[in-house]
Design a protein around this motif. Structure first.
Motif, PDB file in Angstrom:
ATOM      1  N   ASP A 197      94.276   7.477   5.940  1.00 51.51           N
ATOM      2  CA  ASP A 197      93.138   6.864   6.638  1.00 51.51           C
ATOM      3  C   ASP A 197      92.937   7.519   7.999  1.00 51.51           C
ATOM      4  O   ASP A 197      91.791   7.712   8.451  1.00 51.51           O
ATOM      5  CB  ASP A 197      93.384   5.363   6.817  1.00 51.51           C
ATOM      6  CG  ASP A 197      93.363   4.608   5.500  1.00 51.51           C
ATOM      7  OD1 ASP A 197      92.585   5.011   4.605  1.00 51.51           O
ATOM      8  OD2 ASP A 197      94.116   3.635   5.358  1.00 51.51           O
ATOM      9  N   GLY A 198      94.035   7.853   8.670  1.00 49.65           N
ATOM     10  CA  GLY A 198      93.932   8.483   9.980  1.00 49.65           C
ATOM     11  C   GLY A 198      93.253   9.834   9.917  1.00 49.65           C
ATOM     12  O   GLY A 198      92.456  10.185  10.803  1.00 49.65           O
TER      13      GLY A 198
ATOM     14  N   ALA B  15      89.514   9.326   9.476  1.00 54.05           N
ATOM     15  CA  ALA B  15      88.893   8.938  10.741  1.00 54.05           C
ATOM     16  C   ALA B  15      88.773  10.134  11.681  1.00 54.05           C
ATOM     17  O   ALA B  15      87.744  10.316  12.354  1.00 54.05           O
ATOM     18  CB  ALA B  15      89.700   7.824  11.400  1.00 54.05           C
TER      19      ALA B  15
ATOM     20  N   TYR C 200      88.512  13.215  10.796  1.00 54.52           N
ATOM     21  CA  TYR C 200      87.461  14.091  10.261  1.00 54.52           C
ATOM     22  C   TYR C 200      86.083  13.601  10.693  1.00 54.52           C
ATOM     23  O   TYR C 200      85.235  14.398  11.128  1.00 54.52           O
ATOM     24  CB  TYR C 200      87.562  14.152   8.736  1.00 54.52           C
ATOM     25  CG  TYR C 200      86.383  14.825   8.085  1.00 54.52           C
ATOM     26  CD1 TYR C 200      86.086  16.160   8.328  1.00 54.52           C
ATOM     27  CD2 TYR C 200      85.551  14.116   7.221  1.00 54.52           C
ATOM     28  CE1 TYR C 200      84.996  16.776   7.731  1.00 54.52           C
ATOM     29  CE2 TYR C 200      84.460  14.730   6.624  1.00 54.52           C
ATOM     30  CZ  TYR C 200      84.180  16.050   6.880  1.00 54.52           C
ATOM     31  OH  TYR C 200      83.102  16.658   6.301  1.00 54.52           O
ATOM     32  N   ARG C 201      85.853  12.315  10.599  1.00 53.37           N
ATOM     33  CA  ARG C 201      84.555  11.782  11.023  1.00 53.37           C
ATOM     34  C   ARG C 201      84.336  12.028  12.516  1.00 53.37           C
ATOM     35  O   ARG C 201      83.233  12.393  12.942  1.00 53.37           O
ATOM     36  CB  ARG C 201      84.467  10.290  10.700  1.00 53.37           C
ATOM     37  CG  ARG C 201      84.359  10.000   9.204  1.00 53.37           C
ATOM     38  CD  ARG C 201      84.017   8.549   8.941  1.00 53.37           C
ATOM     39  NE  ARG C 201      85.130   7.658   9.250  1.00 53.37           N
ATOM     40  CZ  ARG C 201      86.075   7.321   8.385  1.00 53.37           C
ATOM     41  NH1 ARG C 201      86.068   7.833   7.160  1.00 53.37           N
ATOM     42  NH2 ARG C 201      87.041   6.494   8.728  1.00 53.37           N
ATOM     43  N   ASP C 202      85.375  11.854  13.315  1.00 53.86           N
ATOM     44  CA  ASP C 202      85.255  12.124  14.750  1.00 53.86           C
ATOM     45  C   ASP C 202      84.953  13.604  14.998  1.00 53.86           C
ATOM     46  O   ASP C 202      84.143  13.954  15.862  1.00 53.86           O
ATOM     47  CB  ASP C 202      86.546  11.725  15.469  1.00 53.86           C
ATOM     48  CG  ASP C 202      86.761  10.222  15.519  1.00 53.86           C
ATOM     49  OD1 ASP C 202      85.796   9.468  15.260  1.00 53.86           O
ATOM     50  OD2 ASP C 202      87.899   9.799  15.803  1.00 53.86           O
TER      51      ASP C 202
ATOM     52  N   GLY D  60      82.715   6.206   4.430  1.00 49.17           N
ATOM     53  CA  GLY D  60      83.690   5.381   5.122  1.00 49.17           C
ATOM     54  C   GLY D  60      85.036   5.370   4.439  1.00 49.17           C
ATOM     55  O   GLY D  60      85.256   6.020   3.419  1.00 49.17           O
TER      56      GLY D  60
ATOM     57  N   ARG E 117      88.725   6.031   3.366  1.00 45.83           N
ATOM     58  CA  ARG E 117      89.579   7.212   3.256  1.00 45.83           C
ATOM     59  C   ARG E 117      88.845   8.403   2.640  1.00 45.83           C
ATOM     60  O   ARG E 117      89.398   9.485   2.520  1.00 45.83           O
ATOM     61  CB  ARG E 117      90.795   6.843   2.413  1.00 45.83           C
ATOM     62  CG  ARG E 117      91.925   7.843   2.456  1.00 45.83           C
ATOM     63  CD  ARG E 117      93.204   7.161   2.016  1.00 45.83           C
ATOM     64  NE  ARG E 117      94.265   8.085   1.717  1.00 45.83           N
ATOM     65  CZ  ARG E 117      95.531   7.732   1.505  1.00 45.83           C
ATOM     66  NH1 ARG E 117      95.865   6.443   1.585  1.00 45.83           N
ATOM     67  NH2 ARG E 117      96.461   8.612   1.233  1.00 45.83           N
TER      68      ARG E 117
END
Length: 505
Positions: free
Chosen positions: A336-337, A340, A342-344, A364, A366
């Motif tokens: 999950d980290g 997140a 990657y989206r950032d 959204g 994973r």
């Protein structure tokens, strides 16, 4: 039958429960509890490795080769359990894990063959010249010897080939160095099975169990304790730039500094030269897109930036890449980290100076969907952040004005694992001008292909100038990687009974 992890550390052949527990966070299937590492457990593992080192260093190359092959056999004997829990923990498809298992056992067997041949010892002999004037020369013999216990940090993106029984461990054991592994919490069950295989192989070969230990979980203090333990003589690491640099600095700050061989990250630029772009720009663009999304973009050799001369050929390349990426379904990321982050990273690139969005897709949890952006050379050179790695299926098309500006852009890249040229015969002169720049930039330069997929072979180099790795003279893939865990020793005028077996004759 479903595999149920025992959840223990493996210290010198013993399963150690420890105190606190942590739960895995699988992409699918049940979570399992695992023991949490502590500095005290690290010290215990390092003490066992240090005690085992003299015996392992004295073993024959044949005996170490048999150990490596026994580990490979034990991993294959656990193939079903590895695929099952590996797919659950990582979200990787079974076929990918089966291929990676083959790579893992293949590199173990490759190292077995390599040390049997003995060429890696780099043996040299300058015979005595007692009558030389004005001074005689002594008898000098040299060969490579193991450095001592090695710390290995399991990687997040390769739960087998760069983890507990991966390339770092194989190279260290081949060299004659005991190993203490810090397992990655993204796939503790997969790591546990590989650790069990090593323990079983050591027992089958009648070798000291202190040669291998696995510490699971734990906070940052566990990694810090491992690299600062005075019995550890070298470190192999694959991971983030921030985490690797922190550990590197700790190794350098020790009272007796040790080498830290960290593979940290890379954007792996691809240079599509004008002749190739005119002849097959769309084809190259589609191939680039396929490489970008391989494994959800979670390869350290992911080719994140493509450099082309602006114009219709670059348009065709970009449109083919965009169309291919738009057809790519969502893929699960390793944690999950990471999803997140990657989206950032995608948001950061999209907000960069002069960046234009070609494809942006919301996803959204994973899962990850590809992103594609483009930017001019002027804006790229003005915004250093655009040259930083985004771990995931994201591509940036960098448009330059002409061949001269392509050269200027190439000179501005930091150290990379790979650099790629797509060129035709008409591009030969530009290729000649770029090649010295790319040689200085990267550990591997390739033509008319894509860097994802690192062959495990004698000639492979998986490393490069900082920040791709912390030691530009080393590789973490291929048989040359054994050199990281060896040091040359010269023997002067030793009597025959004391000359090491590998130096006789």
């Amino acid at each position: 039958m479903t595999h149920i992890p025992h959840g223990h550390h493996l210290i010198a052949g013993a399963r150690v429960a420890g105190g606190a527990r942590f739960a895995s966070a699988p992409a699918s299937g049940p979570a399992h509890d695992f023991a949490v590492g502590t500095p005290d457990l690290v010290a215990r593992a390092c003490a066992a490795a240090d005690a085992a080192f003299p015996g392992l260093a004295a073993t024959s190359r044949a005996d170490r080769a048999r150990l490596l092959e026994a580990i490979a056999d034990q991993i294959e004997a656990r193939a079903g359990a590895i695929t099952e829990i590996g797919a659950q923990e990582t979200g990787l498809p079974p076929a990918r894990l089966e291929g990676e298992r083959g790579r893992t056992t293949g590199q173990l067997r490759l190292f077995a063959d390599h040390i049997r041949k003995g060429d890696y010892l780099d043996r040299r002999h300058d015979r005595a010249l007692p009558d030389r004037q004005p001074l005689p020369r002594p008898d000098l013999r040299m060969m490579q010897r193991p450095v001592g216990p090695v710390a290995v940090f399991g990687a997040s993106n390769f739960p087998l080939a760069f983890s507990v029984a991966g390339g770092d461990t194989a190279a260290a054991l081949a060299a004659g160095c005991p190993v203490v592994v810090k397992g990655h919490s993204a796939h503790p069950g997969t790591g546990e099975i590989a650790g069990d295989a090593i323990v079983a192989a050591l027992a089958d070969c009648g070798m000291d169990p202190g040669i291998f230990s696995l510490i699971q979980g734990g906070r940052r203090d566990v990694g810090e304790a491992l690299v600062t333990d005075p019995r550890i003589r070298a470190v192999g690491f694959t991971g983030s730039l921030g985490g690797g640099r922190a550990l590197y600095d700790l190794c350098a700050a020790r009272p007796e500094p040790i080498p830290f061989f960290g593979e940290l990250g890379s954007v792996n630029p691809v240079f599509v030269l004008p002749g190739a772009a005119a002849a097959r720009g769309a084809q190259i663009g589609a191939g680039w897109a396929a490489s970008l999304v391989m494994g959800a973009g979670q390869f350290c050799t992911n080719p994140g930036i493509a450099v082309l001369v602006a114009g219709a050929d670059a348009d065709a390349f970009a449109e083919a890449a965009r169309a291919a990426l738009a057809r790519t379904p969502a893929q699960a990321m390793l944690t999950d980290g990471m999803a997140a982050a990657y989206r950032d990273g995608a948001a950061r690139v999209g907000a960069g100076q002069g960046v234009r969005t070609l494809l942006a897709q919301a996803c959204g949890g994973r899962a990850a969907l590809p992103h594609l952006y483009e930017v001019t050379a002027e804006d790229f050179l003005a915004d250093h952040a655009l040259a930083e790695e985004v771990f995931g299926p994201l591509g940036l098309v960098l448009r330059v004005a002409d061949a001269a500006q392509m050269e200027a852009v190439a000179r501005r890249f930091a150290g990379q694992l790979t650099a790629t040229l797509h060129l035709d015969a008409a591009d030969t002169d530009l290729g000649r001008r770029l090649l010295p720049v790319l040689e200085r930039m990267a550990g591997r330069v390739l033509a008319n292909g894509f860097p994802t997929g690192v062959e495990v072979a004698e000639a492979m180099v998986h490393g490069g100038p900082y920040p791709a790795s912390t030691n530009f003279g080393a590789t973490s893939v291929g048989t040359l990687s054994i050199r990281r865990f060896l040091r040359p020793v010269c023997y002067q005028n030793l009597p025959d009974p004391l000359i090491p077996e590998d130096l006789r004759g």
